[in-house]
Design a protein around this motif. Structure first.
Motif, PDB file in Angstrom:
ATOM      1  N   UNK A  97       0.868  -1.172   0.000  1.00 34.45           N
ATOM      2  CA  UNK A  97       0.000   0.000   0.000  1.00 34.45           C
ATOM      3  C   UNK A  97       0.910   1.230   0.000  1.00 34.45           C
ATOM      4  N   UNK A  98       0.295   2.391   0.035  1.00 35.14           N
ATOM      5  CA  UNK A  98       1.050   3.633   0.147  1.00 35.14           C
ATOM      6  C   UNK A  98       0.447   4.450   1.277  1.00 35.14           C
ATOM      7  N   UNK A 115      -0.530   7.444   0.831  1.00 35.10           N
ATOM      8  CA  UNK A 115      -1.673   8.101   0.167  1.00 35.10           C
ATOM      9  C   UNK A 115      -2.909   7.191   0.177  1.00 35.10           C
ATOM     10  N   UNK A 171      -4.259   6.883   3.813  1.00 35.97           N
ATOM     11  CA  UNK A 171      -5.067   8.064   4.158  1.00 35.97           C
ATOM     12  C   UNK A 171      -6.453   7.955   3.518  1.00 35.97           C
ATOM     13  N   UNK A 172      -6.462   7.615   2.252  1.00 38.35           N
ATOM     14  CA  UNK A 172      -7.724   7.587   1.521  1.00 38.35           C
ATOM     15  C   UNK A 172      -8.653   6.502   2.062  1.00 38.35           C
ATOM     16  N   UNK A 209     -10.143   7.871   5.244  1.00 41.85           N
ATOM     17  CA  UNK A 209     -11.110   8.922   4.898  1.00 41.85           C
ATOM     18  C   UNK A 209     -12.426   8.291   4.429  1.00 41.85           C
ATOM     19  N   UNK A 264      -1.767  11.828  12.150  1.00 36.20           N
ATOM     20  CA  UNK A 264      -2.345  12.360  10.910  1.00 36.20           C
ATOM     21  C   UNK A 264      -3.594  11.558  10.533  1.00 36.20           C
ATOM     22  N   UNK A 287      -6.504  12.208  12.829  1.00 39.55           N
ATOM     23  CA  UNK A 287      -7.101  13.497  12.458  1.00 39.55           C
ATOM     24  C   UNK A 287      -8.012  13.362  11.249  1.00 39.55           C
ATOM     25  N   UNK A 288      -7.546  12.615  10.280  1.00 42.03           N
ATOM     26  CA  UNK A 288      -8.349  12.405   9.068  1.00 42.03           C
ATOM     27  C   UNK A 288      -9.638  11.657   9.413  1.00 42.03           C
ATOM     28  N   UNK A 300     -11.973  14.093  11.332  1.00 37.77           N
ATOM     29  CA  UNK A 300     -12.475  15.199  10.500  1.00 37.77           C
ATOM     30  C   UNK A 300     -13.492  14.707   9.478  1.00 37.77           C
ATOM     31  N   UNK A 301     -13.454  13.421   9.169  1.00 39.87           N
ATOM     32  CA  UNK A 301     -14.425  12.850   8.242  1.00 39.87           C
ATOM     33  C   UNK A 301     -15.602  12.199   8.955  1.00 39.87           C
TER      34      UNK A 301
END
Ligand SMILES: [Mg+2]
Ligand SMILES: [Mg+2]
Ligand SMILES: [Mg+2]
Ligand SMILES: [Mg+2]
Ligand SMILES: [Mg+2]
Lengths: 339, 339, 339
Positions: free
Chosen positions: A138-139, A141, A144-145, A148, A190, A193-194, A197-198
């Motif tokens: 995975x990455x 990015x 995170x996605x 989210x 991080x 937080x994501x 916030x979602x």
């Protein structure tokens, strides 16, 4: 699930007291962190005794992603089920299609009064984006996605009680590059937080290094984030017997201040299919880890409710006939009394 | 290969003394760093005089990836061959297929007593992931994975003596963004750690900026890692004649403390095919750079044993007829006496 | 375009004084930054009143990417046109094909005496590489490469006066992760360096957070780079009426020291197609923002010269019949007198 100690026995109370098997509930209590515990909004402590599913995509491809699978998990005495979403399955199936699987699983779990842990099931070093094998690729990015997406979709679903950010962080003794505890905290913060916030109202779970075994850095340097839990995967061969004092030093101490959940435990004999370090042991490990957790109100989830992955809990899909490992834990889970 | 100075001549001794042309050896001595030299486990110094292959994938597609090619390299007097693995070739051919090429090349080199440098042949700024052209495109993630793969597979193969981490670092005068020496050291150190943790027992080679020409930062700020060598590519037009004092200041000083290997040198006349800055010069460059290296026991590898890439060392694949550049270096390499 | 204040009116002078409609020019003056203004090499200040095109790829697919479109923009009174290049359009169409579109657009603009802003039209957090929607997906690597490509190709083309690095930076209230002003400055500075090292002689434009609304950090902590401008997108609902004092505090103060260009302004009524926060308002917004800009010599560009995207400036492609929004701004733009 409340753990109450009496002189006679450890009794685990399921707080959704109207729930009995076959009775369908429409939603579970929202869980939050209070001190070192998971509690509902009335402040009642929940301790979890659960089972790991295998990857929903794997189950679906085999024809086993159905309510019967969840009913059997419930029947074995679990009050929580962990869904290990492998990044490569997520990628290959595609986000929309994978979410449909989760929709179904969450619905079945809700109906059965089972809480869910969503687990981003990678193994390796998210900083260098190197993994134990391509299976876990995975990455940052994509990670995170993923969170989210999950938080947006299931953030207010109370069944999805836990977000396990990254299954097993490891540098594989440096083979996957370096990552410091400070860097790992930053990545987790991080993502937390994501998630929040979602709209993710569930509880983020943070794992330590050494394949999620080692939480020693938490002693001096916990995350400066409220409302989270920590994770360890104390498989038997991570330490030599006797385990208890080492466990306390490596991860058990965390429970003095923070909620703690062992999202993978389990064992198999050396003769069992798929036997591999660090899971080879015997029932004495089962006795030790369950006694340790019962004593300290530490939640645990057994790996893995599947006939092929190891250590497997059952031997065939038609009968769910327990393996040696399965026999031990089925009996143990069923010994808890839910209120 | 040991460089021994006598009053009459510089004689380069090949330490595998049982080796003569046509005689097959099964393994070469493991080389390590001792002081500012490459040595075997008996402490004997090896100085290299070698040739650059073109990309193994390019050679295979042309039908030239065979033992005859390595025999010709040997015949020209080389004791080492550098294999420039272009990231885009690696990607397009696929990892498994490319490794089969390397398996063969390493086997042929071993049989001929030739050491190998594996070179990750990109040009540009690995920090911003911008390159001189699309031909050199890669990512930090892929670069980590390449070295993990190479170290896992060939880490205990003594023929694969050197791991050249990144061919030619350059910001292209800022066109590829910025990277500081400190950042570059961090990237190299991470990769060296990955190589070693995956069993890479060979010697990592670190290049400086300005297309691997400039090692001046090493004077004040070398990598704090043991057992590595440094690389420069002092093509003729990097400086104006007379070169020697500038070379000493730009990269030659490194040899006072660390092993140094010029993994690309060479020249061609302005009329030669593919002539381009900074390679245009004449035999006076050949005299200067070889005298400089012979004097200081600095290893060098000539670019490039190919009929199409520039500066080419030969003119056609059937006869290996030397170009002007090839005539100069074939004679020079063959002048060294191997023990 | 020079803004000259008289007692009677604000007159905007187009400095290419030989230009009249239908007359073709071959090149425009190179603009640079002087103090808080955009000027030509004679030091004459240019203030812009322009229109946003929709994405050139979208226009081409609809059959509207032609000189007539640019003529109509000119006819409405614009002296600049902004081209919003969506990263996903750039990716899907392919770099070479997309550049051909830009070649044409730049040529038409040049012939008509219209300056161009190239805008990398993403919305989100370039640090975490998370975006408002998949439509805006890109990476830091692609963004670097985009600006390298644009600067290499159009760097000495004076029509391409401005490089708007990233359309609308936003963390979406944390949903897209975190980014500090310091981190954002670093990213912009890296890109400005890349643009300039690749020959980009135009003026880089830097946007602030909150969908390019908020420039407050510039007060204490501007970029330490010369020759740039700042951007705000003060759509009506970013603040409650009366706007002026808040605008001054949020972004207007920047014009005291640096050039400022509002690369997106506009409004529509709640009944208009595509109406959405933060664009819903009425003509009072038009009066306020244009008076504010006229008073302070702040450039502005109206969103969007398209019949489908919102707030649309015209209602159909055959007649370019102005929408309510279009009526307001067509009249306003045409009221400026170009010298
Ligand atoms: Mg309740
Ligand atoms: Mg595991
Ligand atoms: Mg080269
Ligand atoms: Mg002029
Ligand atoms: Mg916008």
């Amino acid at each position: 699930m409340r753990l109450i100690k009496t002189k006679l026995s450890i009794t685990v109370f399921l707080l959704m007291s109207t729930l009995s098997y076959g009775f369908q509930v429409s939603s579970l209590d929202r869980l939050i962190v209070q001190g070192n515990s998971f509690v509902n909004d009335e402040g009642t402590t929940f301790v979890f005794r659960g089972l790991n599913a295998s990857d929903p995509n794997k189950l679906e491809l085999q024809g086993h992603w159905n309510k019967a699978y969840f009913e059997e998990i419930k029947n074995w005495g679990a009050n929580i089920v962990r869904l290990p979403v492998h990044p490569t399955d997520w990628t290959e199936r595609g986000k929309e299609s994978y979410l449909k699987l989760l929709d179904d699983g969450i619905q079945w779990a809700t109906e059965l009064g089972l809480y869910i842990i969503i687990d981003w099931h990678s193994i390796g070093n998210l900083k260098t984006e190197m993994y134990q094998s391509d299976r876990y690729d995975t990455t940052l990015k994509q990670t995170y996605d993923f969170w989210r997406t999950l938080a947006s979709k299931y953030g207010d679903n109370t069944t999805v009680a836990f977000y396990e950010i990254f299954n097993e962080p490891t540098t594989y003794n440096g083979a996957l590059g370096t990552v410091t505890w400070t860097e790992w905290k930053t990545i987790n913060k991080e993502i937390i937080g994501i998630i929040r916030a979602n709209g993710g109202e569930g509880i983020p779970l943070v794992a330590g290094f050494n394949w999620a075994y080692d939480l020693t850095p938490v002693l001096e340097d916990p995350l400066d984030v409220e409302g989270i839990g920590y994770v360890s995967h104390p498989y038997p061969q991570k330490r030599e017997k006797p385990w208890e004092d080492q466990w306390t030093k490596d991860w058990g101490f965390v429970k003095e201040k923070y909620p703690l959940i062992l999202t993978e435990i389990g064992f198999c004999g050396p003769e069992d299919p798929g036997a591999h370090s660090p899971v080879i042991s015997d029932e004495s490990y089962g006795d030790a880890i369950t006694a340790y957790c019962d004593e300290k109100d530490i939640s645990y989830v057994i790996w893995v409710f599947d006939a092929e992955w190891a250590p497997r809990l059952f031997e065939d899909w038609n009968t769910y006939k327990p393996s040696r490992h399965g026999k031990y834990f089925k009996k143990k889970l069923q010994s808890y009394t839910y209120d």
